[in-house]
Design a protein around this motif. Structure first.
Motif, PDB file in Angstrom:
ATOM      1  N   GLY A 343       0.718  -1.102  -0.026  1.00  0.00           N
ATOM      2  CA  GLY A 343      -0.172   0.009   0.016  1.00  0.00           C
ATOM      3  C   GLY A 343       0.762   1.137  -0.029  1.00  0.00           C
ATOM      4  N   ARG A 344       2.171   1.296  -0.227  1.00  0.00           N
ATOM      5  CA  ARG A 344       3.043   2.401  -0.073  1.00  0.00           C
ATOM      6  C   ARG A 344       3.699   2.554  -1.690  1.00  0.00           C
ATOM      7  NH1 ARG A 344       7.093   1.311   4.383  1.00  0.00           N
ATOM      8  NH2 ARG A 344       6.782  -0.831   3.690  1.00  0.00           N
ATOM      9  N   TYR A 345       3.691   3.830  -1.684  1.00  0.00           N
ATOM     10  CA  TYR A 345       4.576   4.038  -3.232  1.00  0.00           C
ATOM     11  C   TYR A 345       6.010   4.121  -2.836  1.00  0.00           C
ATOM     12  CZ  TYR A 345       0.018   5.353  -5.246  1.00  0.00           C
ATOM     13  OH  TYR A 345      -1.252   5.161  -5.758  1.00  0.00           O
ATOM     14  N   LEU A 346       6.967   3.607  -3.817  1.00  0.00           N
ATOM     15  CA  LEU A 346       8.314   3.653  -3.492  1.00  0.00           C
ATOM     16  C   LEU A 346       9.033   5.005  -4.221  1.00  0.00           C
ATOM     17  CD1 LEU A 346       9.565   0.224  -4.665  1.00  0.00           C
ATOM     18  CD2 LEU A 346       9.259   1.061  -2.358  1.00  0.00           C
ATOM     19  N   THR A 347       9.441   5.787  -3.190  1.00  0.00           N
ATOM     20  CA  THR A 347      10.091   7.109  -3.659  1.00  0.00           C
ATOM     21  C   THR A 347      11.223   6.822  -4.280  1.00  0.00           C
ATOM     22  OG1 THR A 347      11.716   7.181  -1.793  1.00  0.00           O
ATOM     23  CG2 THR A 347       9.342   8.153  -1.427  1.00  0.00           C
ATOM     24  N   MET A 348      11.689   8.005  -5.059  1.00  0.00           N
ATOM     25  CA  MET A 348      13.084   7.527  -5.894  1.00  0.00           C
ATOM     26  C   MET A 348      14.255   7.340  -5.170  1.00  0.00           C
ATOM     27  SD  MET A 348      14.786   7.563  -8.611  1.00  0.00           S
ATOM     28  CE  MET A 348      13.885   8.762  -9.920  1.00  0.00           C
ATOM     29  N   ASN A 349      14.361   7.728  -3.871  1.00  0.00           N
ATOM     30  CA  ASN A 349      15.335   7.372  -2.810  1.00  0.00           C
ATOM     31  C   ASN A 349      15.422   5.900  -2.744  1.00  0.00           C
ATOM     32  OD1 ASN A 349      16.490   9.985  -2.786  1.00  0.00           O
ATOM     33  ND2 ASN A 349      15.576  10.498  -0.897  1.00  0.00           N
ATOM     34  N   GLN A 350      13.863   5.266  -2.491  1.00  0.00           N
ATOM     35  CA  GLN A 350      13.794   3.998  -2.013  1.00  0.00           C
ATOM     36  C   GLN A 350      14.272   3.000  -3.218  1.00  0.00           C
ATOM     37  OE1 GLN A 350       9.771   4.274  -0.740  1.00  0.00           O
ATOM     38  NE2 GLN A 350      10.067   3.978   1.119  1.00  0.00           N
ATOM     39  N   VAL A 351      13.962   3.647  -4.359  1.00  0.00           N
ATOM     40  CA  VAL A 351      14.228   2.866  -5.627  1.00  0.00           C
ATOM     41  C   VAL A 351      15.634   2.743  -5.794  1.00  0.00           C
ATOM     42  CG1 VAL A 351      14.232   2.724  -8.190  1.00  0.00           C
ATOM     43  CG2 VAL A 351      11.979   3.431  -6.826  1.00  0.00           C
ATOM     44  N   ILE A 352      16.384   3.990  -5.482  1.00  0.00           N
ATOM     45  CA  ILE A 352      17.729   4.023  -5.529  1.00  0.00           C
ATOM     46  C   ILE A 352      18.552   2.883  -4.754  1.00  0.00           C
ATOM     47  CG2 ILE A 352      19.878   5.445  -5.047  1.00  0.00           C
ATOM     48  CD1 ILE A 352      18.150   7.701  -6.193  1.00  0.00           C
ATOM     49  N   GLN A 353      17.986   3.068  -3.490  1.00  0.00           N
ATOM     50  CA  GLN A 353      18.259   1.937  -2.205  1.00  0.00           C
ATOM     51  C   GLN A 353      17.877   0.569  -2.591  1.00  0.00           C
ATOM     52  OE1 GLN A 353      20.250   2.502   0.284  1.00  0.00           O
ATOM     53  NE2 GLN A 353      20.301   4.511  -0.201  1.00  0.00           N
ATOM     54  N   LEU A 354      16.909   0.312  -3.385  1.00  0.00           N
ATOM     55  CA  LEU A 354      16.746  -1.090  -3.966  1.00  0.00           C
ATOM     56  C   LEU A 354      17.698  -1.408  -4.917  1.00  0.00           C
ATOM     57  CD1 LEU A 354      14.856  -3.544  -4.333  1.00  0.00           C
ATOM     58  CD2 LEU A 354      13.741  -2.132  -6.159  1.00  0.00           C
TER      59      LEU A 354
END
Length: 406
Positions: A343-354
């Motif tokens: 239920g949460r959107y991934l932020t750009m920072n989260q995608v970078i961390q992924l």
């Protein structure tokens, strides 16, 4: 009154016979008088010195008399007195040319064992000097000229003999032993197996190989590395200074050009060459690391058995090429409407961390493999690559992966 006797007299002593070692000389007296009849005694001399025990009318010339004059003193003795005479010296005693009755070999005729040569019935004056020549299959073995011989793998199934030669100033004589056939395990050398080959972006070739194995006493003296630019029609030898143990570094190769390599084992059985193997410039990148597919938002890196072996070979090649810095690129997709399933959107920072986590997970995996292979790990540099949006992507796996770049 009683009639008085006469003291002995002797005119001369002479020697007959040939003054040569092994010949018999005879003493003679002349002009002997005396009453009662004198008793005759003898003393032989060599070089003016009395010879112990040489007290008969004959004397067998010995090797100790070589090059010395022989004389004899004859003494006449009766109850009235004694008289002596010494012969004129003979010429200096001449020696004898050598003789030898036989040559024999002792020891076990097996590769790796030592055989010993023995001579019998040797005569000669002056004392002969003994020399040896070992033969394998009736052919003289180079430099095998001592009284012992270490059986080589090249002697397997061949008859071994030794010729012993006795030499002095008067001549020489030889005898050859009865042949003894070399038995045991057939000597062999296995083919070296090239395990890693590659050419760095700087044009430096690298090879490692598993060493040849030996049996039956065969020995290895070293390895020769060769490369070819025409598919193996002609070969160029790499300088020995670029070869160390079971690896070689080959500088000065052309970027992007295909080369064939082979390793030649130098052994007591001759040259044994590996199968040729082709190599081109190491991929400058990116090179996808084979792995199990990443789930959409997962970062854990894992590999199948075949993946693992491919990664092993890549790391071996990197080590062989002495590549010290490796870039790992983690990939991920950023989309404003995508959810992570909770239920949460991934932020750009989260995608970078992924993406970064995927690369770090791959680094951890590669370091584990390096340890398993006992390789010195390179320096890993972590990068990420993010794609915005996914509506135009036909292959999502392109952005769910990790690549390696040298």
């Amino acid at each position: 009154s009683n009639v008085a006797g006469l003291a002995p007299t002797i005119t001369s002593a002479t020697i007959t016979g040939t003054p040569t070692v092994g010949q018999t000389l005879t003493a003679h007296s002349t002009g002997v008088t005396g009453v009662p009849t004198p008793t005759e005694s003898y003393q032989w001399l060599s070089g003016g010195k009395a010879i112990p025990g040489a007290n008969s009318s004959t004397y067998l010339v010995s090797s100790a008399d070589y090059n010395q004059p022989i004389t004899v003193t004859i003494t006449e003795t009766n109850s009235v007195g004694v008289a002596s005479a010494t012969s004129v010296p003979t010429a200096a005693v001449v020696g004898l040319a050598p003789t030898i009755t036989s040559a024999t070999i002792t020891g076990t005729p097996t590769v790796g064992q030592t055989l010993t040569a023995h001579s019998a019935g040797v005569t000669g004056t002056p004392t002969p000097t003994e020399s040896y020549q070992w033969l394998s299959g009736a052919k003289a073995i180079p430099n095998a000229t001592g009284s012992t011989y270490l059986v080589q793998s090249s002697d397997y199934n061949q008859p071994i003999t030794v010729t012993i030669t006795e030499t002095n100033t008067l001549g020489h004589a030889s005898a050859t032993s009865t042949p003894t056939k070399v038995t045991g395990v057939s000597p062999a050398v296995t083919t070296p197996q090239i395990t890693v080959s590659g050419i760095s972006p700087a044009g430096v070739g690298a090879l490692t190989w598993s060493p040849s194995q030996t049996s039956g006493g065969a020995t290895i003296s070293g390895y020769q590395v060769e490369y070819s630019t025409d598919g193996g029609k002609t070969w160029i030898t790499v300088p020995s200074s670029d070869v160390s143990g079971t690896s070689a570094t080959i500088p000065g190769l052309s970027i992007g050009k295909a080369y064939s390599f082979r390793v030649v084992t130098q052994s007591s059985m001759g040259a044994v060459a590996s199968a040729k193997i082709r190599a081109t410039t190491f991929t400058q990148g990116p090179l996808d690391l084979p792995s199990r597919p990443f789930a959409a938002y997962h970062a854990g890196f894992s590999a199948t058995l075949s993946n693992f072996r491919a990664i092993e070979n890549t790391l071996k090649e990197i080590s062989a090429l002495r590549i010290s810095r490796i870039t790992l690129v983690g990939y991920a997709i950023y989309e404003t409407r995508a959810k992570n399933g909770h239920g949460r959107y991934l932020t750009m920072n989260q995608v970078i961390q992924l993406a970064k986590s995927r690369a770090l997970s791959a680094e951890k995996y590669l370091r584990m493999v390096d340890r398993r292979l006992h390789l010195a790990p390179p320096q890993f540099i972590i990068n990420v690559k993010i794609l915005n949006g996914k509506s135009h992507i036909t292959n999502f796996e392109l952005y769910r992966r990790v690549s390696l770049k040298v």
